[in-house]
Design a protein around this motif. Structure first.
Motif, mmCIF file in Angstrom:
data_model
loop_
_atom_site.group_PDB
_atom_site.id
_atom_site.type_symbol
_atom_site.label_atom_id
_atom_site.label_comp_id
_atom_site.label_asym_id
_atom_site.label_seq_id
_atom_site.Cartn_x
_atom_site.Cartn_y
_atom_site.Cartn_z
ATOM 1 N N ARG A 13 0.842 -1.199 0.000
ATOM 2 C CA ARG A 13 0.000 0.000 0.000
ATOM 3 C C ARG A 13 0.873 1.244 0.000
ATOM 4 N NH1 ARG A 13 -2.013 -1.632 4.535
ATOM 5 N NH2 ARG A 13 -1.847 0.423 5.453
ATOM 6 N N GLU A 14 0.689 2.110 -0.978
ATOM 7 C CA GLU A 14 1.441 3.348 -1.028
ATOM 8 C C GLU A 14 1.133 4.172 0.221
ATOM 9 O OE1 GLU A 14 1.766 7.201 -3.931
ATOM 10 O OE2 GLU A 14 1.367 5.249 -4.839
ATOM 11 N N ASN A 15 2.171 4.726 0.827
ATOM 12 C CA ASN A 15 2.049 5.530 2.043
ATOM 13 C C ASN A 15 1.387 4.779 3.189
ATOM 14 O OD1 ASN A 15 3.328 7.970 1.244
ATOM 15 N ND2 ASN A 15 1.564 8.398 -0.056
ATOM 16 N N SER A 16 1.699 3.499 3.304
ATOM 17 C CA SER A 16 1.172 2.701 4.417
ATOM 18 C C SER A 16 1.688 3.259 5.739
ATOM 19 C CB SER A 16 1.609 1.245 4.267
ATOM 20 O OG SER A 16 3.019 1.148 4.405
ATOM 21 N N GLN A 17 1.091 2.835 6.828
ATOM 22 C CA GLN A 17 1.536 3.269 8.148
ATOM 23 C C GLN A 17 3.001 2.867 8.380
ATOM 24 O OE1 GLN A 17 -0.692 5.081 10.603
ATOM 25 N NE2 GLN A 17 -1.287 5.432 8.480
ATOM 26 N N SER A 18 3.373 1.673 7.938
ATOM 27 C CA SER A 18 4.755 1.239 8.143
ATOM 28 C C SER A 18 5.722 2.043 7.270
ATOM 29 C CB SER A 18 4.901 -0.271 7.908
ATOM 30 O OG SER A 18 4.373 -0.660 6.678
ATOM 31 N N ALA A 110 24.800 -0.918 12.265
ATOM 32 C CA ALA A 110 23.641 -0.740 13.141
ATOM 33 C C ALA A 110 22.389 -0.866 12.298
ATOM 34 C CB ALA A 110 23.673 0.618 13.820
ATOM 35 N N VAL A 111 21.373 -1.486 12.882
ATOM 36 C CA VAL A 111 20.105 -1.670 12.187
ATOM 37 C C VAL A 111 18.980 -1.259 13.139
ATOM 38 C CG1 VAL A 111 18.608 -3.301 10.995
ATOM 39 C CG2 VAL A 111 21.094 -3.592 10.873
ATOM 40 N N GLY A 112 18.255 -0.230 12.748
ATOM 41 C CA GLY A 112 17.084 0.189 13.507
ATOM 42 C C GLY A 112 15.900 -0.680 13.120
ATOM 43 N N CYS A 113 15.144 -1.129 14.103
ATOM 44 C CA CYS A 113 14.017 -2.037 13.854
ATOM 45 C C CYS A 113 12.714 -1.426 14.363
ATOM 46 C CB CYS A 113 14.247 -3.374 14.546
ATOM 47 S SG CYS A 113 15.702 -4.262 13.964
ATOM 48 N N VAL A 114 11.705 -1.455 13.497
ATOM 49 C CA VAL A 114 10.388 -0.897 13.825
ATOM 50 C C VAL A 114 9.318 -1.847 13.307
ATOM 51 C CG1 VAL A 114 8.818 1.062 13.476
ATOM 52 C CG2 VAL A 114 11.304 1.458 13.611
ATOM 53 N N ALA A 115 8.281 -2.045 14.106
ATOM 54 C CA ALA A 115 7.152 -2.880 13.698
ATOM 55 C C ALA A 115 5.859 -2.104 13.916
ATOM 56 C CB ALA A 115 7.129 -4.168 14.509
ATOM 57 N N THR A 116 4.947 -2.237 12.971
ATOM 58 C CA THR A 116 3.619 -1.632 13.100
ATOM 59 C C THR A 116 2.581 -2.738 12.969
ATOM 60 O OG1 THR A 116 3.370 -1.206 10.730
ATOM 61 C CG2 THR A 116 4.403 0.533 12.040
ATOM 62 N N ALA A 117 1.541 -2.664 13.803
ATOM 63 C CA ALA A 117 0.480 -3.669 13.733
ATOM 64 C C ALA A 117 -0.758 -3.145 14.439
ATOM 65 C CB ALA A 117 0.933 -4.979 14.369
ATOM 66 N N GLN A 118 -1.884 -3.731 14.125
ATOM 67 C CA GLN A 118 -3.155 -3.372 14.750
ATOM 68 C C GLN A 118 -3.291 -4.105 16.085
ATOM 69 O OE1 GLN A 118 -5.940 -1.380 13.880
ATOM 70 N NE2 GLN A 118 -4.571 -0.452 12.401
ATOM 71 N N GLY A 119 -2.456 -3.762 17.029
ATOM 72 C CA GLY A 119 -2.493 -4.366 18.352
ATOM 73 C C GLY A 119 -1.095 -4.536 18.894
ATOM 74 N N TRP A 120 -1.002 -4.569 20.216
ATOM 75 C CA TRP A 120 0.306 -4.647 20.851
ATOM 76 C C TRP A 120 0.989 -5.994 20.652
ATOM 77 C CZ3 TRP A 120 2.779 -0.542 21.588
ATOM 78 C CH2 TRP A 120 2.123 0.641 21.940
ATOM 79 N N GLN A 121 0.230 -7.080 20.735
ATOM 80 C CA GLN A 121 0.861 -8.391 20.645
ATOM 81 C C GLN A 121 1.599 -8.555 19.322
ATOM 82 O OE1 GLN A 121 -1.563 -11.767 21.646
ATOM 83 N NE2 GLN A 121 -0.145 -13.208 20.727
ATOM 84 N N ALA A 122 0.937 -8.273 18.211
ATOM 85 C CA ALA A 122 1.580 -8.428 16.899
ATOM 86 C C ALA A 122 2.727 -7.440 16.718
ATOM 87 C CB ALA A 122 0.558 -8.261 15.789
ATOM 88 N N ALA A 123 2.570 -6.210 17.217
ATOM 89 C CA ALA A 123 3.646 -5.222 17.080
ATOM 90 C C ALA A 123 4.900 -5.678 17.831
ATOM 91 C CB ALA A 123 3.184 -3.860 17.590
ATOM 92 N N VAL A 124 4.715 -6.175 19.040
ATOM 93 C CA VAL A 124 5.865 -6.584 19.850
ATOM 94 C C VAL A 124 6.519 -7.853 19.292
ATOM 95 C CG1 VAL A 124 6.561 -7.408 22.141
ATOM 96 C CG2 VAL A 124 5.074 -5.406 21.928
ATOM 97 N N THR A 125 5.728 -8.844 18.898
ATOM 98 C CA THR A 125 6.338 -10.073 18.377
ATOM 99 C C THR A 125 7.013 -9.824 17.021
ATOM 100 O OG1 THR A 125 4.236 -10.832 17.417
ATOM 101 C CG2 THR A 125 4.795 -11.634 19.629
#
Length: 184
Positions: A13-18, A110-125
Motif C-alpha cells: 500500500r502506497e504511504n502505508s503506516q509502516s 547498526a540496524v534500527g528495527c520498527v514494527a507496526t500492527a493493529q495491536g500490541w501483541q503483533a507489534a511486539v512479536t
C-alpha cells in the motif's frame, strides 16, 4: 563522505503506516547529515529468493547493491499474523547474496528495527522477529526499537505522527543508526 542509511520496509500500500514510520526514522538519520535511500512498496516485489538461481531481477540487484553499500539500515515491517510480512522476509533473504563479501551480511552495521500492527501483541512479536533476524545476519540492532500499535497511533497523509513520543522514538532510532556508523 556522508553516512549512508538504507531504509527497507513498508507494504504494498502506497504511504502505508509502516512506510510512514520508516520515513520518519530516516528523517532522524537525515537530521545528523546522513544520506538516505528508501526501498519500499513496489521496490520490494521480488521473485522468491532462491540461492540456487544466480540470476537476479533489477529490483533485487538494486536492493543488494544498496544494502552492500550501506553504513546502516532501518527495517520496518507491518505485523502479519504475529511476525514480519512475507514481503519483508523475502527482501531480507536476499542479504544472503552478501555471504561472500568482505563485510558479510550486515556485519558491523547498526540496524534500527520498527514494527507496526493493529495491536500490541503483533507489534511486539514482529519487533522481536526483526531483531532476531538482524542478530542472525550479524547486524547490531539499535538500543531503541519501536513497536507501534496502529490502532492507537496514526500517521496522516503528510507523514505526521499522532503521538509525539512515537515520532521522537522513530527519529531517535534513525539517529542511533548514524551515531553507531560514525563511531565505527
Amino acid at each position: 563522505m556522508a553516512i549512508h542509511v538504507v531504509g527497507v520496509g513498508g507494504s504494498l500500500r502506497e504511504n502505508s503506516q509502516s512506510e510512514r514510520a520508516l520515513r520518519l526514522a530516516l528523517a532522524g538519520a537525515e537530521e545528523l547529515g546522513a544520506k538516505t535511500t528508501v526501498i519500499t512498496g513496489d521496490d520490494l516485489v521480488l521473485p522468491f529468493y532462491d540461492p540456487a538461481v544466480p540470476e537476479r531481477s533489477d529490483k533485487a540487484r538494486r536492493l543488494v547493491k544498496y544494502i552492500r553499500e550501506a553504513d546502516g539500515v532501518v527495517l520496518v515491517s507491518p505485523g502479519y499474523h504475529g511476525t514480519i510480512s512475507g514481503l519483508i522476509k523475502n527482501a531480507l533473504d536476499y542479504i544472503e547474496d552478501l555471504r561472500e563479501d568482505e563485510r558479510v551480511y550486515l556485519d558491523g552495521r547498526a540496524v534500527g528495527c520498527v514494527a507496526t500492527a493493529q495491536g500490541w501483541q503483533a507489534a511486539v512479536t514482529t519487533l522481536t522477529s526483526l531483531r532476531s533476524i538482524v542478530h542472525a545476519l550479524r547486524g547490531w540492532p539499535t538500543p531503541l526499537g519501536s513497536a507501534i500499535n496502529s490502532a492507537e497511533v496514526r500517521f496522516d497523509g503528510a507523514g505526521e505522527c499522532s503521538s509525539e513520543s512515537v515520532a521522537t522514538s522513530l527519529r531517535t532510532i534513525g539517529r542511533q543508526v548514524v551515531e553507531f556508523a560514525q563511531s565505527r
